[in-house]
Enzyme design. Structure first.
Site, PDB file in Angstrom:
ATOM      1  CE  LYS A 113       0.842   1.384   4.402  1.00  0.00           C
ATOM      2  NZ  LYS A 113       1.663   2.591   4.743  1.00  0.00           N
ATOM      3  N   PRO A 159       9.685  -4.650   0.018  1.00  0.00           N
ATOM      4  CG  PRO A 159      10.464  -2.509  -0.506  1.00  0.00           C
ATOM      5  CD  PRO A 159       9.576  -3.599  -0.999  1.00  0.00           C
ATOM      6  CB  ALA A 219      11.246  -2.002   8.206  1.00  0.00           C
ATOM      7  CB  ALA A 220       9.634  -0.414   2.845  1.00  0.00           C
ATOM      8  N   GLY A 221       7.468   1.171   4.940  1.00  0.00           N
ATOM      9  CA  GLY A 221       6.330   2.099   4.866  1.00  0.00           C
ATOM     10  C   GLY A 221       5.299   1.619   3.864  1.00  0.00           C
ATOM     11  CG  LEU A 222       6.332   0.231   0.552  1.00  0.00           C
ATOM     12  CD1 LEU A 222       7.266  -0.495  -0.425  1.00  0.00           C
ATOM     13  CD2 LEU A 222       5.532   1.305  -0.166  1.00  0.00           C
ATOM     14  CB  ALA A 223       1.362  -2.064   4.853  1.00  0.00           C
ATOM     15  CB  SER A 258       0.176  -4.686   7.491  1.00  0.00           C
ATOM     16  OG  SER A 258       0.951  -4.019   8.462  1.00  0.00           O
ATOM     17  CG  ASP A 292      -0.847   0.213   7.851  1.00  0.00           C
ATOM     18  OD1 ASP A 292       0.351   0.400   7.606  1.00  0.00           O
ATOM     19  OD2 ASP A 292      -1.667   1.149   7.990  1.00  0.00           O
TER      20      ASP A 292
HETATM   21  C1  CDM Z   1       2.286   4.463   9.420  1.00  0.00           C
HETATM   22  C2  CDM Z   1       1.201   3.587   8.894  1.00  0.00           C
HETATM   23  O1  CDM Z   1       1.760   2.438   8.311  1.00  0.00           O
HETATM   24  C3  CDM Z   1       0.436   4.332   7.806  1.00  0.00           C
HETATM   25  O2  CDM Z   1      -0.352   3.492   7.031  1.00  0.00           O
HETATM   26  C4  CDM Z   1       0.249   3.149  10.011  1.00  0.00           C
HETATM   27  O3  CDM Z   1      -0.282   4.277  10.675  1.00  0.00           O
HETATM   28  C5  CDM Z   1       0.937   2.255  11.042  1.00  0.00           C
HETATM   29  O4  CDM Z   1       0.424   0.960  10.837  1.00  0.00           O
HETATM   30  P1  CDM Z   1       1.157  -0.320  11.515  1.00  0.00           P
HETATM   31  O5  CDM Z   1       2.600  -0.329  11.130  1.00  0.00           O
HETATM   32  O6  CDM Z   1       0.300  -1.501  11.214  1.00  0.00           O
HETATM   33  O7  CDM Z   1       1.079   0.068  13.046  1.00  0.00           O
HETATM   34  P2  CDM Z   1       0.981  -0.931  14.284  1.00  0.00           P
HETATM   35  O8  CDM Z   1       1.846  -2.114  14.016  1.00  0.00           O
HETATM   36  O9  CDM Z   1      -0.452  -1.095  14.656  1.00  0.00           O
HETATM   37  O10 CDM Z   1       1.642  -0.001  15.424  1.00  0.00           O
HETATM   38  C6  CDM Z   1       3.039   0.170  15.468  1.00  0.00           C
HETATM   39  C7  CDM Z   1       3.302   1.349  16.397  1.00  0.00           C
HETATM   40  O11 CDM Z   1       2.988   2.562  15.687  1.00  0.00           O
HETATM   41  C8  CDM Z   1       2.344   3.487  16.555  1.00  0.00           C
HETATM   42  N1  CDM Z   1       1.016   3.827  16.004  1.00  0.00           N
HETATM   43  C9  CDM Z   1       0.460   3.083  15.003  1.00  0.00           C
HETATM   44  C10 CDM Z   1      -0.771   3.467  14.481  1.00  0.00           C
HETATM   45  C11 CDM Z   1      -1.418   4.593  15.018  1.00  0.00           C
HETATM   46  N2  CDM Z   1      -2.637   4.989  14.552  1.00  0.00           N
HETATM   47  N3  CDM Z   1      -0.844   5.313  16.017  1.00  0.00           N
HETATM   48  C12 CDM Z   1       0.372   4.949  16.510  1.00  0.00           C
HETATM   49  O12 CDM Z   1       0.892   5.622  17.419  1.00  0.00           O
HETATM   50  C13 CDM Z   1       2.272   2.823  17.923  1.00  0.00           C
HETATM   51  O13 CDM Z   1       3.403   3.216  18.651  1.00  0.00           O
HETATM   52  C14 CDM Z   1       2.373   1.355  17.605  1.00  0.00           C
HETATM   53  O14 CDM Z   1       2.956   0.627  18.664  1.00  0.00           O
HETATM   54  N1  ATP Z   2       5.618 -11.265   6.916  1.00  0.00           N
HETATM   55  C1  ATP Z   2       6.407 -10.218   7.215  1.00  0.00           C
HETATM   56  N2  ATP Z   2       6.922  -9.457   6.234  1.00  0.00           N
HETATM   57  C2  ATP Z   2       7.698  -8.362   6.540  1.00  0.00           C
HETATM   58  N3  ATP Z   2       8.026  -7.978   7.797  1.00  0.00           N
HETATM   59  C3  ATP Z   2       7.531  -8.742   8.789  1.00  0.00           C
HETATM   60  C4  ATP Z   2       6.714  -9.873   8.551  1.00  0.00           C
HETATM   61  N4  ATP Z   2       6.374 -10.394   9.750  1.00  0.00           N
HETATM   62  C5  ATP Z   2       6.959  -9.628  10.689  1.00  0.00           C
HETATM   63  N5  ATP Z   2       7.679  -8.642  10.135  1.00  0.00           N
HETATM   64  C6  ATP Z   2       8.425  -7.609  10.883  1.00  0.00           C
HETATM   65  O1  ATP Z   2       7.620  -6.408  10.834  1.00  0.00           O
HETATM   66  C7  ATP Z   2       8.454  -5.256  10.702  1.00  0.00           C
HETATM   67  C8  ATP Z   2       8.133  -4.459   9.440  1.00  0.00           C
HETATM   68  O2  ATP Z   2       6.897  -4.849   8.918  1.00  0.00           O
HETATM   69  P1  ATP Z   2       6.436  -4.204   7.535  1.00  0.00           P
HETATM   70  O3  ATP Z   2       7.296  -4.671   6.417  1.00  0.00           O
HETATM   71  O4  ATP Z   2       4.971  -4.353   7.450  1.00  0.00           O
HETATM   72  O5  ATP Z   2       6.788  -2.658   7.791  1.00  0.00           O
HETATM   73  P2  ATP Z   2       6.242  -1.465   6.957  1.00  0.00           P
HETATM   74  O6  ATP Z   2       6.209  -1.807   5.517  1.00  0.00           O
HETATM   75  O7  ATP Z   2       7.019  -0.279   7.378  1.00  0.00           O
HETATM   76  O8  ATP Z   2       4.781  -1.320   7.464  1.00  0.00           O
HETATM   77  P3  ATP Z   2       4.041   0.082   7.644  1.00  0.00           P
HETATM   78  O9  ATP Z   2       3.711   0.567   6.273  1.00  0.00           O
HETATM   79  O10 ATP Z   2       2.865  -0.348   8.441  1.00  0.00           O
HETATM   80  O11 ATP Z   2       5.000   0.991   8.381  1.00  0.00           O
HETATM   81  C9  ATP Z   2       9.866  -5.747  10.600  1.00  0.00           C
HETATM   82  O12 ATP Z   2      10.443  -5.580  11.880  1.00  0.00           O
HETATM   83  C10 ATP Z   2       9.750  -7.232  10.254  1.00  0.00           C
HETATM   84  O13 ATP Z   2      10.799  -7.956  10.836  1.00  0.00           O
END
Ligand code: CDM
Ligand code: ATP
Length: 284
Positions: free
Chosen positions: A10, A94, A96-100, A103, A136
């Site tokens: 996303k 990727p 921990a990229a911000g792309l969920a 999730s 997310d």
């Molecule tokens: C940054 C976004 O990815 C944008 O889509 C989301 O708001 C975050 O979604 P996410 O990574 O699924 O977040 P979660 O795994 O539920 O929460 C991770 C951490 O982000 C913070 N968090 C998340 C969502 C939110 N509405 N408020 C928060 O403060 C909290 O510290 C939480 O412990």
């Molecule tokens: N199936 C998975 N794929 C990717 N990361 C995972 C998975 N399961 C657990 N993780 C852990 O979740 C964290 C990052 O998750 P994710 O890739 O969703 O981050 P993100 O893209 O930044 O998500 P968001 O957009 O919500 O910030 C990492 O610390 C990773 O080790």
């Protein structure tokens, strides 16, 4: 029996934060849409009451820390499923990229196991389950384009944005979502993006207005913490992308491009600065 599910990434076209809540989360208003960069999940039923995860990507946990594992355990516990499951994750998003990415894997697992075990769970209920796994996940269950409020679990579906190219560039850093929200001072934000104007732009199918209304208040934190992200935005803009924004808590920066002729020039220009660059389309 094998079940296959795609887990698309996303991007946040708009991300606004109103306030910090008593539960430590933040009240948000976001507009998210899917792009055609996806993980692929393969699920196979096991007779034993166990959950196994494998992946070609060596950089994610394969135990109960994996969000797909957590989704499988949640659905098994909640619906008293004694059978087990083996899940293979073909990771393309990727981490921990911000792309969920994680999730979306959790959401795909909920959808896939609902089918594999013919549980008949409604999409609303899958979203409610998903909210227990992460903010997310509910949006990743439904996909499409939506306004997300609350922690991110209150969804209002809206039309898809006008079709365009999306260039994703992920600087070589990992950003912690919790860390970024923890450093945000929502009450001190001087500017808020306009959800209403973005919804209007999308509803009118105006690519120019979508680009003009992009906004993400988490940039006020991540761009300070990681100047590489600000640099990536500048490069993307200078190379001619029509709209540029950081997705989620970062570090991925996305550029919206209407004309295919510009795409390869921007892609090749970015490759000089960044290894992880992807050219994708909005998923419609
Ligand atoms: C940054 C976004 O990815 C944008 O889509 C989301 O708001 C975050 O979604 P996410 O990574 O699924 O977040 P979660 O795994 O539920 O929460 C991770 C951490 O982000 C913070 N968090 C998340 C969502 C939110 N509405 N408020 C928060 O403060 C909290 O510290 C939480 O412990
Ligand atoms: N199936 C998975 N794929 C990717 N990361 C995972 C998975 N399961 C657990 N993780 C852990 O979740 C964290 C990052 O998750 P994710 O890739 O969703 O981050 P993100 O893209 O930044 O998500 P968001 O957009 O919500 O910030 C990492 O610390 C990773 O080790």
């Amino acid at each position: 029996m094998k079940i296959y599910e795609k887990a698309p990434a996303k991007i946040n076209l708009l991300l606004d934060v109103m306030r910090k809540r008593e539960d430590g989360f933040h009240e948000v208003e976001m507009i998210m849409t899917m792009v055609d960069l996806a993980d692929r999940l393969e699920m196979e039923e096991l007779q034993s009451d166990s959950i196994f995860i494998s992946s070609q990507a060596g950089y994610i946990p394969l135990d109960e820390k994996n969000l797909a594992f957590q989704a499988a355990r949640l659905i098994k516990d909640r619906y008293n499923v004694r059978k087990g499951v083996y899940i293979h994750l073909d990771k393309n998003i990727p981490v921990a990229a911000g792309l969920a990415g994680g999730s979306s894997d959790a959401a795909a697992t909920l959808r896939g196991l609902n089918r594999l075990w013919q549980l008949g769970i409604s999409e609303d209920e899958l979203c409610t389950l998903g909210a227990e796994l992460g903010s997310d996940v509910p949006f990743c269950v439904t996909g499409g384009t939506a306004i997300a409020r609350g922690r991110g679990e209150k969804l209002e579906r809206i039309p898809n944005p006008p079709q365009c190219w999306v260039i994703l560039a992920k600087p070589p850093i990992n950003v912690s979502t919790a860390d970024v929200y923890g450093k945000l001072r929502a009450s001190e934000l001087k500017q808020h993006p306009s959800t209403q104007d973005m919804v209007e732009a999308i509803s009118q199918g105006s690519f120019a207005d979508v680009c003009a209304n992009l906004g993400n208040v988490l940039e006020t934190v991540t761009l300070q913490l990681h100047p590489e992200v600000l640099q990536m935005k500048d490069i993307m803009q200078r190379l001619g992308a029509d709209g540029v924004l950081m997705s989620g808590s970062g570090p991925t920066v996305f550029g919206l491009v209407s004309k295919e002729a510009k795409v390869s020039r921007i892609y090749n220009g970015l490759r000089g600065f960044c290894k992880e660059v992807y050219v994708v389309r909005m998923l419609t």
